[in-house]
Enzyme design. Sequence first.
Site, short mmCIF file in Angstrom:
data_model
loop_
_atom_site.label_atom_id
_atom_site.label_comp_id
_atom_site.label_asym_id
_atom_site.label_seq_id
_atom_site.Cartn_x
_atom_site.Cartn_y
_atom_site.Cartn_z
N SER A 110 -23.58 -8.95 -21.91
CA SER A 110 -23.65 -7.85 -20.95
C SER A 110 -22.21 -7.43 -20.65
CB SER A 110 -24.35 -8.35 -19.68
OG SER A 110 -24.28 -7.38 -18.65
N LYS A 162 -25.31 -5.17 -24.45
CA LYS A 162 -25.83 -4.41 -23.29
C LYS A 162 -24.63 -3.82 -22.57
CE LYS A 162 -27.48 -6.08 -18.79
NZ LYS A 162 -28.44 -7.00 -18.11
N ASP A 209 -27.71 -0.84 -19.01
CA ASP A 209 -28.18 -1.30 -17.70
C ASP A 209 -27.49 -0.46 -16.63
OD1 ASP A 209 -29.00 -2.61 -15.42
OD2 ASP A 209 -28.17 -4.57 -15.97
N GLU A 244 -32.20 -0.34 -18.72
CA GLU A 244 -32.55 -1.30 -17.67
C GLU A 244 -32.28 -0.69 -16.30
OE1 GLU A 244 -30.81 -5.11 -18.52
OE2 GLU A 244 -30.88 -5.76 -16.44
N LYS A 287 -35.39 -12.75 -14.90
CA LYS A 287 -34.40 -13.69 -14.40
C LYS A 287 -35.20 -14.70 -13.58
CE LYS A 287 -30.81 -10.17 -14.12
NZ LYS A 287 -29.82 -9.45 -13.28
N GLY A 312 -29.71 -12.66 -16.81
CA GLY A 312 -28.81 -13.64 -16.19
C GLY A 312 -28.21 -13.09 -14.92
O1 OSB Z 1 -28.01 -6.44 -13.65
O2 OSB Z 1 -28.40 -7.85 -15.20
C1 OSB Z 1 -27.77 -7.50 -14.20
C2 OSB Z 1 -25.08 -10.11 -13.61
C3 OSB Z 1 -25.08 -10.20 -12.23
C4 OSB Z 1 -25.92 -9.39 -11.51
C5 OSB Z 1 -26.76 -8.49 -12.17
C6 OSB Z 1 -26.76 -8.42 -13.55
C7 OSB Z 1 -25.89 -9.21 -14.28
C8 OSB Z 1 -25.83 -9.14 -15.73
C9 OSB Z 1 -25.99 -10.39 -16.53
O3 OSB Z 1 -25.68 -8.10 -16.31
C10 OSB Z 1 -24.75 -11.03 -17.04
C11 OSB Z 1 -24.95 -12.50 -17.35
O4 OSB Z 1 -25.56 -13.24 -16.57
O5 OSB Z 1 -24.46 -12.94 -18.40
MG MG Z 2 -29.71 -5.67 -14.75
#
Ligand code: OSB
Ligand code: MG
Length: 388
Positions: free
Chosen positions: A154, A180, A208, A233, A282, A310
């Site tokens: 991400s 992502k 996202d 997302e 999650k 995550g």
């Molecule tokens: O929106 O998916 C999300 C991390 C913290 C809060 C929200 C998000 C995220 C991420 C995931 O994008 C990143 C990761 O855990 O590796």
């Molecule tokens: Mg997200």
Amino acid sequence: MTLVDVTQPDSPDGSSERPPVVKAEVLLVSLPLLEPFVTGFGVTATRNTVLVHLVDAAGNEGWGEAPALDHPFYLPETTETAFSIIRDFALPLALDGASLHPEQVAERLLRIRGNPFARAGVEAAFWCLAAAVEGVALRDLLGGTATAIPVGESIGIKASIDETFDEVTCRLEQGFRRIKLKIRPGWDVDVVAAVRQLVGPDVMLQVDANAAYSLSDTGQLAGLDEFDLACIEQPLGWDELLDHAELQRLIATSVCLDESLRSVDDVRHALDLDACRNVNLKPARVGGISASRQIAALCRSRGISLWCGGMMESGIGRAANLAVAALPGFTDPADMSPAAVLFESDLVDPTYDVAPDGTVAVPTSVGLGFPVDLDRVRRRTLRQATVT
Ligand code: OSB
Ligand code: MG
């Protein structure tokens, strides 16, 4: 309400052979990030998170993480609310009476309205403890079958497109199976077009928005349709299932929900409304591992793309995520960047890494699967409370 029967209580009253919990604590810990993470909801420079630690009379340990953020700009819960809900309500409820099976803990905690992260952190610690008591890996206790989880990265919003290119290139070289990109108004179609051109047609790409758009942006969001994205997302409001259903009717790209899915019922409603065709699960955001098992079974029965998201958890939270992601029903790469990408150091040692084939091995050792570095946890602890 149980959609799919995944319960496996070991005796009707749940008491059985479990030694009593003799120590229960909640910890607020601080993990410096290697690089600030920028999203539609803001900048995170230090990952403060909440841990739950249980010790039973036989010396078995359970660890869980309640990975709320330290602000209410992603979801209403924060590290502060998670800490106090766990200390004042969730742990006292879970510890009242005989030692419970983790599914009974989850059920009991449903008395707490909302607060999925807080409930999940406590429930996860009970699952981990149960795995230790039974002498099995968490994955095996849950019924997971996968031995390795394909993972993606991400990528936060960067200062320039060149920085985004550098990170995308680096992660693909490391083997990550999917990219992502975080987007927001002003950092969307042009960036996606450029990255799609950089990586070519075969790389799995998705975006996202962290709820940064509204239905009036449908035209802009439809502009993403030509880039063959796996999903978009959480484009709209964090609590807007109906607007997402409307958007899904108007764009070709699959809508994926994150913030909007905070329980098994949320997922069922979203699928019934066709508000999403792709699910980011999650485990902590949906209220825990028991809810996650039901959601995995639901998505599987409906043929919906499902992947483990995550919260930039420490290795403690990631361990539970890996065990959950090994369940049947997970179809797409997980957000599971290793500590090496995120933190100066992890709270488990050794932690995991991503193999050259873009997968993370699901641990097979007893309990959590990774050894918790208690000294490091103590050094990183900002606040601690023991619950009796
Ligand atoms: O929106 O998916 C999300 C991390 C913290 C809060 C929200 C998000 C995220 C991420 C995931 O994008 C990143 C990761 O855990 O590796
Ligand atoms: Mg997200």
